[in-house]
Design a protein around this motif. Structure first.
Motif, PDB file in Angstrom:
ATOM      1  N   PHE A   1       0.919  -1.219   0.023  1.00  0.00           N
ATOM      2  CA  PHE A   1      -0.096   0.126  -0.096  1.00  0.00           C
ATOM      3  C   PHE A   1       0.902   1.361  -0.028  1.00  0.00           C
ATOM      4  O   PHE A   1       1.370   1.706   1.169  1.00  0.00           O
ATOM      5  CB  PHE A   1      -0.903   0.165   1.320  1.00  0.00           C
TER       6      PHE A   1
ATOM      7  N   MET B   1       0.965   5.177  -1.147  1.00  0.00           N
ATOM      8  CA  MET B   1       0.124   6.306  -1.730  1.00  0.00           C
ATOM      9  C   MET B   1       0.696   6.683  -3.167  1.00  0.00           C
ATOM     10  O   MET B   1       1.801   6.889  -3.365  1.00  0.00           O
ATOM     11  CB  MET B   1       0.314   7.309  -0.857  1.00  0.00           C
ATOM     12  N   ALA B   2      -0.274   6.564  -4.178  1.00  0.00           N
ATOM     13  CA  ALA B   2       0.012   6.983  -5.470  1.00  0.00           C
ATOM     14  C   ALA B   2       0.008   8.499  -5.668  1.00  0.00           C
ATOM     15  O   ALA B   2      -0.833   9.128  -6.345  1.00  0.00           O
ATOM     16  CB  ALA B   2      -1.100   6.306  -6.316  1.00  0.00           C
ATOM     17  N   ARG B   3       1.093   9.083  -4.872  1.00  0.00           N
ATOM     18  CA  ARG B   3       1.131  10.713  -5.068  1.00  0.00           C
ATOM     19  C   ARG B   3       1.355  10.970  -6.519  1.00  0.00           C
ATOM     20  O   ARG B   3       2.321  10.303  -7.291  1.00  0.00           O
ATOM     21  CB  ARG B   3       2.279  10.991  -4.216  1.00  0.00           C
ATOM     22  N   PRO B   4       0.852  12.199  -6.660  1.00  0.00           N
ATOM     23  CA  PRO B   4       1.157  12.743  -8.060  1.00  0.00           C
ATOM     24  C   PRO B   4       2.590  12.921  -8.271  1.00  0.00           C
ATOM     25  O   PRO B   4       3.246  12.829  -9.361  1.00  0.00           O
ATOM     26  CB  PRO B   4       0.308  14.116  -8.242  1.00  0.00           C
ATOM     27  N   SER B   5       3.321  13.118  -7.291  1.00  0.00           N
ATOM     28  CA  SER B   5       4.690  13.578  -7.142  1.00  0.00           C
ATOM     29  C   SER B   5       5.541  12.354  -7.883  1.00  0.00           C
ATOM     30  O   SER B   5       6.782  12.587  -8.475  1.00  0.00           O
ATOM     31  CB  SER B   5       5.366  13.976  -6.089  1.00  0.00           C
TER      32      SER B   5
ATOM     33  N   ILE C   1       4.459  10.549 -10.154  1.00  0.00           N
ATOM     34  CA  ILE C   1       4.469  10.310 -11.696  1.00  0.00           C
ATOM     35  C   ILE C   1       5.515  11.256 -12.232  1.00  0.00           C
ATOM     36  O   ILE C   1       6.031  10.848 -13.194  1.00  0.00           O
ATOM     37  CB  ILE C   1       2.946  10.890 -11.946  1.00  0.00           C
TER      38      ILE C   1
ATOM     39  N   ILE D   1       0.761  -4.140  -7.454  1.00  0.00           N
ATOM     40  CA  ILE D   1      -0.330  -4.044  -8.282  1.00  0.00           C
ATOM     41  C   ILE D   1      -1.427  -3.152  -7.981  1.00  0.00           C
ATOM     42  O   ILE D   1      -2.135  -2.494  -8.552  1.00  0.00           O
ATOM     43  CB  ILE D   1      -1.076  -5.723  -8.267  1.00  0.00           C
ATOM     44  N   GLY D   2      -1.174  -2.679  -6.465  1.00  0.00           N
ATOM     45  CA  GLY D   2      -2.209  -1.918  -5.885  1.00  0.00           C
ATOM     46  C   GLY D   2      -1.727  -0.297  -5.975  1.00  0.00           C
ATOM     47  O   GLY D   2      -2.595   0.372  -5.867  1.00  0.00           O
ATOM     48  N   TRP D   3      -0.767  -0.095  -6.666  1.00  0.00           N
ATOM     49  CA  TRP D   3      -0.386   1.444  -6.749  1.00  0.00           C
ATOM     50  C   TRP D   3       0.433   1.850  -8.049  1.00  0.00           C
ATOM     51  O   TRP D   3       0.291   2.718  -8.348  1.00  0.00           O
ATOM     52  CB  TRP D   3       0.367   1.671  -5.530  1.00  0.00           C
TER      53      TRP D   3
ATOM     54  N   PRO E   1       0.792   0.395 -11.345  1.00  0.00           N
ATOM     55  CA  PRO E   1       0.165   0.524 -12.799  1.00  0.00           C
ATOM     56  C   PRO E   1      -0.496   1.785 -13.237  1.00  0.00           C
ATOM     57  O   PRO E   1       0.012   2.410 -14.298  1.00  0.00           O
ATOM     58  CB  PRO E   1      -0.845  -0.566 -12.693  1.00  0.00           C
ATOM     59  N   PRO E   2      -1.245   2.339 -12.523  1.00  0.00           N
ATOM     60  CA  PRO E   2      -1.965   3.588 -12.945  1.00  0.00           C
ATOM     61  C   PRO E   2      -0.742   5.106 -12.828  1.00  0.00           C
ATOM     62  O   PRO E   2      -0.804   5.824 -13.868  1.00  0.00           O
ATOM     63  CB  PRO E   2      -2.885   4.315 -11.755  1.00  0.00           C
TER      64      PRO E   2
ATOM     65  N   ARG F   1       0.021   6.976 -16.382  1.00  0.00           N
ATOM     66  CA  ARG F   1       0.142   8.494 -16.366  1.00  0.00           C
ATOM     67  C   ARG F   1       1.273   9.209 -16.595  1.00  0.00           C
ATOM     68  O   ARG F   1       1.394  10.290 -16.980  1.00  0.00           O
ATOM     69  CB  ARG F   1      -0.607   9.070 -14.866  1.00  0.00           C
TER      70      ARG F   1
ATOM     71  N   TYR G   1       4.838  17.292 -10.480  1.00  0.00           N
ATOM     72  CA  TYR G   1       4.102  16.977 -11.449  1.00  0.00           C
ATOM     73  C   TYR G   1       2.996  18.062 -12.177  1.00  0.00           C
ATOM     74  O   TYR G   1       2.321  18.696 -11.585  1.00  0.00           O
ATOM     75  CB  TYR G   1       2.824  16.133 -10.803  1.00  0.00           C
TER      76      TYR G   1
ATOM     77  N   HIS H   1      -7.896  -7.012 -10.106  1.00  0.00           N
ATOM     78  CA  HIS H   1      -7.736  -6.058  -9.224  1.00  0.00           C
ATOM     79  C   HIS H   1      -7.257  -4.332  -9.408  1.00  0.00           C
ATOM     80  O   HIS H   1      -6.197  -4.242  -9.857  1.00  0.00           O
ATOM     81  CB  HIS H   1      -6.497  -6.396  -7.832  1.00  0.00           C
TER      82      HIS H   1
ATOM     83  N   ALA I   1      -6.172  -0.854  -9.012  1.00  0.00           N
ATOM     84  CA  ALA I   1      -5.163  -0.028  -8.424  1.00  0.00           C
ATOM     85  C   ALA I   1      -5.849   1.205  -7.707  1.00  0.00           C
ATOM     86  O   ALA I   1      -6.858   1.600  -8.325  1.00  0.00           O
ATOM     87  CB  ALA I   1      -3.877   0.374  -9.066  1.00  0.00           C
TER      88      ALA I   1
ATOM     89  N   PHE J   1      -4.712   8.263  -7.112  1.00  0.00           N
ATOM     90  CA  PHE J   1      -4.624   9.334  -5.819  1.00  0.00           C
ATOM     91  C   PHE J   1      -6.116   9.926  -5.778  1.00  0.00           C
ATOM     92  O   PHE J   1      -6.760  10.255  -6.887  1.00  0.00           O
ATOM     93  CB  PHE J   1      -3.701  10.150  -6.280  1.00  0.00           C
TER      94      PHE J   1
END
Lengths: 293, 448
Positions: free
Chosen positions: A53, A55-59, A61, A79-81, A83-84, A88, B214, B443, B445, B448
């Motif tokens: 887990f 956090m998928a922070r924009p920073s 990216i 897998i939980g954070w 791929p997106p 992006r 970003y 699953h 993801a 944000f």
């Protein structure tokens, strides 16, 4: 004019560095051993966080936007954070299957590879247990994968990468022997852990898993399960240990410890997860010293 | 160690009266039987492989990622909502309205609701594209909510999307319902864009700047047939009189998003702009038939701050503001003849916001509050201010329990002060929603 030339040379030197993003700190440290100053590394996850887990922070990216290479643990640990974030970042080099994408799990013989999975068994990883960094024998395999990938991406420095790899593994073999000696007395000991985080370590040093504190992967401990675990511990004749990661809630472990007088031993899951575990070498030193102290 | 072994072996062989040759022979025999076993094993493994030849043309390995999401709710309201509206912003949902949807919206009915099933398929097309299909299924309807291809290999930080998709306008618009923090849509999004938001066919291009933080710029060229703020269809008033259809494409969207870390707090902010022609055709309404044609512009600003407390706990604050400027002609039919009695100038300047604070306590529990407010609702028809007023707001609170990552139960309470009845009196509504959201398959993801 001279200054301009120096600036031009400096910038071209800066540009010649291979930019690498890695998901976890341990990959950063192994990569540094192979590449030294030839690469610049951005690490995405924080070493004290649960690796599942992040956090998928924009920073993050923007960290992926410019890199030449992305090295990930794989085995669905990210897998939980991740791929997106890759999607992006719009970086063609690091899409899965592209030249700048390295999934370390593809090089490892994974434990618990399931041919069929059901979420009735919790949040299971179908590709196998992804916490393979806990086995120090996997480190040379990872180092080889990284050295080969860097040699491909940055072929002008190929010899340096391969030379560093040789030196690193030579040193590593000595470590393996020393750790094996230290871990001998632990053979056959049984372990309680929160999540199946340390299975590779247990298997390597012939320790056994009695049970996990979570009843199923990703499901929080229930009082029923904890009570069962406590009575299981009391019935058990072999020597027992509680090996606990740094990120899960300790409430259940403390309860078990209070009822059974078992000591809770802090175990890092990544480089820098615990104080003193500040390199890949000290990561294992820290685990083993924690057990033997 | 080795020495002892040799010594003991030697002693043993001496005791048995054997010679070194005997020992060697024994080892050789052992080796032979090991090789034999090895061969057998290899043969067995090959046999295993041979069995697969019956599926030489099987393509199982290419099955895309599939997931199915089900959303259910139980709703209790203190007042019925069928004949209430937000004047100047929404219409009452009376019988015979031509709102395009013949199904009740999200949580539309008192009691049990099957809100939707969402079927998502995703995979890589080839080295150049990924494709995603998201199908929104209600009890008797099948909608292609999204079907788009994404570029995989564009240079310079560019990304291209083609197909039908949610516009990246603002913060909430691009998010699917199952990742919303509340069971319903904010008032301003619902009033200006409807339940499906800006969900259009078209092309989107975005660029991630090579900056240390970003920075994302995007432009979208879309069909523009959102029936709330945009439209491109012709309107037929009489055989002679009408409004021509809009030259395609109708809707243009542009946005900038900025993200960075302030200490350990993650920050994401954005400004958005959408511009196109509006066409509203409610001529077949029984209550007050009307049509509208004109220009519509939307402005959006959004801000999200997320503070991590542990791997499983965080606090998130989100605020989004949207403003609409609508300028055109309202057409109202003459009840007694075919001639058009009224053709009136209509301008609308409306804005609103929502602000929410979500506390994720651990892996299971989340709670949150949201405030919705209409800030401006200026409607001028034929030079006369309709004086609808902007006294519309809503307070919401929610508590959710996640049995697992794939199983979420949410209790939500709304104090809705945004609706008026046909007589123009405010109708305060207390709403209780119990929402169950389940997912199976691949699953997704956490974005944000």
């Amino acid at each position: 004019m001279k200054i301009l030339l120096i600036v031009a040379i400096l910038t071209s030197m800066a540009f010649s560095k291979v930019e690498v993003a890695v998901s976890y700190k341990y990959i950063e440290d192994i990569t540094k051993n192979i590449a030294g100053d030839l690469v610049e590394i951005e690490t995405l996850a924080k070493p004290k966080e649960d690796p599942h887990f992040v956090m998928a922070r924009p920073s993050l990216i923007s960290k992926l936007r410019n890199v030449d290479l992305l090295i990930l643990n794989g085995g669905q640990l990210e897998i939980g954070w991740l791929p997106p974030l890759i999607k992006r970042a719009n970086n063609a080099k690091i899409f899965d299957g592209a030249g700048g994408f390295l999934d370390l799990s593809q090089h490892i013989n994974m434990l618990d590879v399931h041919s069929s999975v059901s979420r009735a068994d919790g949040d299971v990883h179908p590709d196998g247990n992804p916490h393979f960094i806990l086995d120090p024998y996997n480190v040379p395999i990872i180092a080889k994968a990284i050295a080969d990938k860097l040699s491909k991406i940055d072929s002008s420095n190929k010899e340096t990468y391969q030379k560093n790899y040789e030196a690193f593994t030579a040193k590593w073999d000595k470590n393996l022997i020393a750790w094996g000696e230290k871990m001998k007395p632990f053979k056959g000991k049984k372990v309680i852990q929160y999540h199946k985080s340390f299975d590779y370590f247990l298997k390597r040093y012939k320790m056994e898993l009695l049970d996990t504190i979570e009843p199923l992967p990703g499901i929080s401990p229930t009082s029923k399960h904890i009570m069962e675990l406590i009575s299981k511990i009391k019935e058990e004749k072999a020597a027992l240990l509680i090996m606990h990661d740094v990120y899960h809630n300790r409430k259940a472990a403390k309860l078990i410890s209070a009822k059974t007088e078992l000591k809770i031993i802090d175990v890092p899951h990544d480089v820098d997860a615990l104080q003193g575990a500040d390199s890949i070498e000290n990561f294992y030193n820290s685990i083993i010293n924690g057990l033997t102290k | 160690m080795q020495k002892t072994l040799l010594l003991s072996m030697a002693t043993a062989s001496l005791l048995m009266g054997g010679t070194m040759e005997d020992l060697q022979q024994q080892v050789q025999t052992q080796q032979q039987s090991i090789d034999l076993l090895k061969n057998k094993l290899e043969g067995l493994e090959q046999g295993k492989k041979k069995k697969d030849s019956s599926s030489s043309f099987a393509q199982k390995a290419f099955i895309p990622d599939i997931s199915l999401i089900g959303d259910f709710s139980y709703v209790n309201r203190s007042e019925e909502t069928e004949h209430t509206s937000m004047p100047g912003l929404t219409h009452a949902h009376g019988a015979g309205d031509s709102h395009g949807h013949d199904h009740a919206g999200l949580n539309g009915n008192e009691g049990f609701n099957l809100n939707y099933a969402e079927l998502a398929l995703q995979s890589t097309v080839d080295p150049y594209l990924d494709m995603t299909g998201i199908f929104h299924l209600t009890e008797s309807n099948f909608e292609i909510e999204e079907l788009y291809a994404n570029s995989r290999g564009l240079p310079y930080g560019l990304g291209l999307k083609v197909g039908k998709f949610f516009s990246n306008f603002g913060r909430l618009n691009a998010m699917h319902h199952h990742v919303w923090n509340f069971a319903d849509q904010p008032l301003i999004n619902n009033a200006l864009l409807g339940e499906h938001g800006i969900n259009e066919k078209g092309i989107a291009l975005n660029w991630v700047a090579p900056t240390p933080f970003y920075l994302n710029f995007g432009v979208e060229v879309l069909k523009g047939s959102n029936e709330y703020s945009f439209g491109d269809a012709a309107i037929t008033l009489t055989e002679e009189v009408g409004v021509e259809k809009v030259d395609a494409p109708n809707l243009k969207v542009a946005y900038v998003k900025v993200g960075t870390d302030i200490g350990d707090v993650a920050f994401l902010g954005g400004v958005s702009y959408a511009d196109g022609k509006a066409r509203i055709d409610h001529l077949s309404d029984e209550a007050s038939p009307h049509a509208f044609a004109g220009d519509s512009t939307l402005y959006g600003a959004d801000l999200t701050l997320k503070k991590p407390l542990s791997s499983y706990s965080d606090i998130t604050w989100t605020t989004e503001y949207i403003k609409r400027e609508l300028d055109g002609t309202q057409y109202v039919p003459n009840a007694t003849s075919d001639a058009w009695a009224k053709e009136m100038a209509l301008t609308k300047e409306q804005s609103g916001l929502y602000s929410s604070l979500i506390y994720k306590m651990d892996s299971e529990w989340r709670m949150g509050v949201r405030y919705d407010d209409i800030l401006k609702n200026d409607v001028v028809l034929n030079g006369a201010d309709r004086a609808y007023g902007d006294d519309m707001n809503r307070y919401s609170a929610m508590l959710e329990y996640n049995f697992s990552e794939f199983n979420r139960l949410r209790l939500q309470y709304n104090k809705d002060n945004s609706k008026f009845n046909e007589a123009g009196d405010k109708v305060e509504n207390d709403e209780i929603l119990l929402q169950l959201n389940l997912s199976i398959g691949s699953h997704g993801a956490h974005t944000f």
